[in-house]
Enzyme design. Structure first.
Site, mmCIF file in Angstrom:
data_model
loop_
_atom_site.group_PDB
_atom_site.id
_atom_site.type_symbol
_atom_site.label_atom_id
_atom_site.label_comp_id
_atom_site.label_asym_id
_atom_site.label_seq_id
_atom_site.Cartn_x
_atom_site.Cartn_y
_atom_site.Cartn_z
ATOM 1 N N LYS A 1 0.847 -1.210 0.000
ATOM 2 C CA LYS A 1 0.000 0.000 0.000
ATOM 3 C C LYS A 1 0.874 1.249 0.000
ATOM 4 O O LYS A 1 2.043 1.220 0.421
ATOM 5 C CB LYS A 1 -0.952 0.043 1.196
ATOM 6 C CG LYS A 1 -0.290 0.135 2.589
ATOM 7 C CD LYS A 1 0.059 1.548 3.055
ATOM 8 C CE LYS A 1 0.872 1.556 4.326
ATOM 9 N NZ LYS A 1 1.734 2.690 4.551
ATOM 10 N N PRO B 1 9.513 -4.193 -1.047
ATOM 11 C CA PRO B 1 10.698 -3.819 -0.269
ATOM 12 C C PRO B 1 10.370 -3.759 1.227
ATOM 13 O O PRO B 1 9.255 -3.385 1.592
ATOM 14 C CB PRO B 1 11.067 -2.428 -0.797
ATOM 15 C CG PRO B 1 10.245 -2.193 -1.999
ATOM 16 C CD PRO B 1 9.160 -3.206 -2.068
ATOM 17 N N GLY C 1 7.713 1.514 4.413
ATOM 18 C CA GLY C 1 6.499 2.348 4.464
ATOM 19 C C GLY C 1 5.461 1.873 3.477
ATOM 20 O O GLY C 1 4.520 2.603 3.146
ATOM 21 N N LEU C 2 5.608 0.610 3.013
ATOM 22 C CA LEU C 2 4.672 0.044 2.029
ATOM 23 C C LEU C 2 3.824 -1.079 2.637
ATOM 24 O O LEU C 2 3.090 -1.764 1.914
ATOM 25 C CB LEU C 2 5.454 -0.496 0.814
ATOM 26 C CG LEU C 2 6.252 0.538 0.027
ATOM 27 C CD1 LEU C 2 7.149 -0.142 -1.007
ATOM 28 C CD2 LEU C 2 5.322 1.538 -0.670
ATOM 29 N N GLY D 1 4.584 -4.001 3.818
ATOM 30 C CA GLY D 1 4.881 -5.368 3.363
ATOM 31 C C GLY D 1 4.645 -6.405 4.453
ATOM 32 O O GLY D 1 4.021 -7.442 4.208
ATOM 33 N N GLY D 2 5.119 -6.141 5.664
ATOM 34 C CA GLY D 2 4.934 -7.081 6.776
ATOM 35 C C GLY D 2 3.464 -7.223 7.137
ATOM 36 O O GLY D 2 2.980 -8.332 7.408
ATOM 37 N N SER D 3 2.741 -6.109 7.122
ATOM 38 C CA SER D 3 1.301 -6.140 7.428
ATOM 39 C C SER D 3 0.546 -6.909 6.350
ATOM 40 O O SER D 3 -0.401 -7.643 6.650
ATOM 41 C CB SER D 3 0.740 -4.721 7.508
ATOM 42 O OG SER D 3 1.368 -3.999 8.532
ATOM 43 N N ASP E 1 -2.126 -1.357 10.302
ATOM 44 C CA ASP E 1 -2.325 -1.386 8.847
ATOM 45 C C ASP E 1 -2.934 -2.708 8.352
ATOM 46 O O ASP E 1 -3.308 -2.823 7.186
ATOM 47 C CB ASP E 1 -0.976 -1.213 8.113
ATOM 48 C CG ASP E 1 -0.498 0.226 8.127
ATOM 49 O OD1 ASP E 1 -1.310 1.131 8.413
ATOM 50 O OD2 ASP E 1 0.695 0.434 7.849
HETATM 51 O O1 C5P Z 1 0.277 -0.558 14.598
HETATM 52 P P1 C5P Z 1 1.705 -0.723 14.194
HETATM 53 O O2 C5P Z 1 2.362 -1.885 14.881
HETATM 54 O O3 C5P Z 1 1.904 -0.739 12.727
HETATM 55 O O4 C5P Z 1 2.447 0.563 14.709
HETATM 56 C C1 C5P Z 1 3.848 0.629 14.814
HETATM 57 C C2 C5P Z 1 4.211 1.796 15.704
HETATM 58 O O5 C5P Z 1 3.867 3.033 15.060
HETATM 59 C C3 C5P Z 1 3.466 1.842 17.024
HETATM 60 O O6 C5P Z 1 4.142 1.096 18.003
HETATM 61 C C4 C5P Z 1 3.489 3.314 17.342
HETATM 62 O O7 C5P Z 1 4.762 3.685 17.853
HETATM 63 C C5 C5P Z 1 3.349 3.970 15.980
HETATM 64 N N1 C5P Z 1 1.956 4.287 15.632
HETATM 65 C C6 C5P Z 1 1.312 5.319 16.274
HETATM 66 N N2 C5P Z 1 0.020 5.600 15.956
HETATM 67 C C7 C5P Z 1 -0.627 4.892 15.011
HETATM 68 C C8 C5P Z 1 0.014 3.840 14.326
HETATM 69 C C9 C5P Z 1 1.319 3.566 14.662
HETATM 70 O O8 C5P Z 1 1.897 5.985 17.139
HETATM 71 N N3 C5P Z 1 -1.895 5.207 14.717
#
Ligand code: C5P
Length: 315
Positions: free
Chosen positions: A11, A99, A103-104, A106-108, A141
């Site tokens: 994404k 990649p 920021g794409l 990929g893991g999600s 995500d």
């Molecule tokens: O939800 P996810 O594991 O992808 O988020 C990774 C990190 O990004 C979180 O631990 C947090 O530090 C930050 N984050 C945030 N607010 C969000 C999404 C992510 O602060 N809405």
């Protein structure tokens, strides 16, 4: 059947605005998410015995419980212990095309495909919403990565409104292979630098969300006005990631000067994308950027907008 193959789409964020602090420690966001044709292939199959095994020949992809796809399988086993006992262990194989640390999502996307694959494998018959609720426990995500297409994401990013799907647009992606940005770092740095500007969500959060719903980006998407979408691209996280990574700023400038509808960093970066109306224009931009920044570490991809997140493939 004991094996499912799925496409797990990358994404980009066409819009990312940070509204403020949430009581759970996350940030309250407004994002416009868009799936891409660029996708990993995830194969999920049962194996005799128990346990979760993850296979991926990309050296930087973890194969243990730190991988979100592994954690998705563990969550399914924990939530549905009878099905796990009946069907045995799970083998997950990831053919990595997206990649990593980019920021794409990929893991999600891999985790989203694992949830969908195990639902099929164990014949659980979960609804998309039930799968998204499970995904939200693992990452903000993942719910979007399950449904995909074009969506407005609010809350932590897990509250989704499906939008009129954008079709026929192309994206040139640029990323330095050796550079990745930690998402927690990006949000923590943003909080440290811009926390004073955060809205009081209790009094102003609903107004801001309503303003976005009736605002220009939603209008441009509803009218499939790609020129306008290109002008309205926005990502608050650029304010912390670009100053910390001059090479990404230079890449963004080079990509933006090469043409297209608009250029933006995706998510917490460091991938930068330019939107175009045709594939040939996207390829010309990629070539021009490569000529301007002839660094072997710079990866460039041309891909198309996609209408779906996880998609079942013929086995
Ligand atoms: O939800 P996810 O594991 O992808 O988020 C990774 C990190 O990004 C979180 O631990 C947090 O530090 C930050 N984050 C945030 N607010 C969000 C999404 C992510 O602060 N809405």
């Amino acid at each position: 059947m004991g094996l499912y193959k799925l496409r797990a789409a990358a994404k980009i964020n066409l819009y990312l605005e940070i509204l403020g602090h949430r009581s759970d420690g996350f940030h309250e966001l407004i994002m416009v998410m868009q799936s891409l044709d660029l996708a990993d292939r995830v194969t999920v199959k049962s194996h005799v015995g128990s346990g979760i095994y993850l296979h991926c020949d990309h050296p930087q992809v973890p194969k243990d419980h730190t991988n979100l796809a592994y954690r998705a399988a563990a969550l399914m086993a924990q939530t549905f212990p009878q099905a796990a006992a009946h069907h045995g262990g799970v083998d997950i194989t990831i053919d990595k095309k997206i990649p990593i640390g980019a920021g794409l999502a990929g893991g999600s996307a891999d985790a989203a495909a694992t949830l969908v694959g195990i639902d099929l494998l164990w014949q659980l018959g979960l609804t998309q919403q039930e799968l998204q609720d499970l995904g939200a426990q693992l990452g903000s995500d993942i719910p979007f990565c399950i449904s995909g297409g074009t969506a407005l994401a609010t809350g932590r990013g897990e509250q989704l409104d499906t939008l009129h799907g954008l079709t026929g647009l192309y994206a040139v992606l640029g990323k330095y292979n050796s550079l990745s940005v930690s998402t927690p770092w990006a949000y923590q740095t943003y909080r440290a630098q811009f926390g004073e500007t955060y809205l009081d969500l209790a009094t102003m959060g609903a107004d801001r969300r309503a303003a976005i719903h009736s605002g220009p980006m939603m209008g441009a998407i509803a009218h499939q006005d790609s020129a306008k979408i290109g002008q309205l691209l926005h990502n608050d996280l650029e304010k912390v990631v670009l100053p910390a990574h001059p090479a990404v700023t230079e890449l963004k400038t080079a990509m933006s000067q090469a043409g297209g509808l608009g250029t933006l960093m995706s998510g917490s970066g460091p991938t930068v994308f330019t939107l175009t109306q045709t594939q040939s224009e996207a390829e010309a931009i990629a070539q021009q950027v490569k000529a301007h920044l002839p660094d072997p570490d710079l990866g460039l991809w041309v891909t198309q907008f996609a209408p779906i997140g996880v998609q079942l493939m013929p086995a």
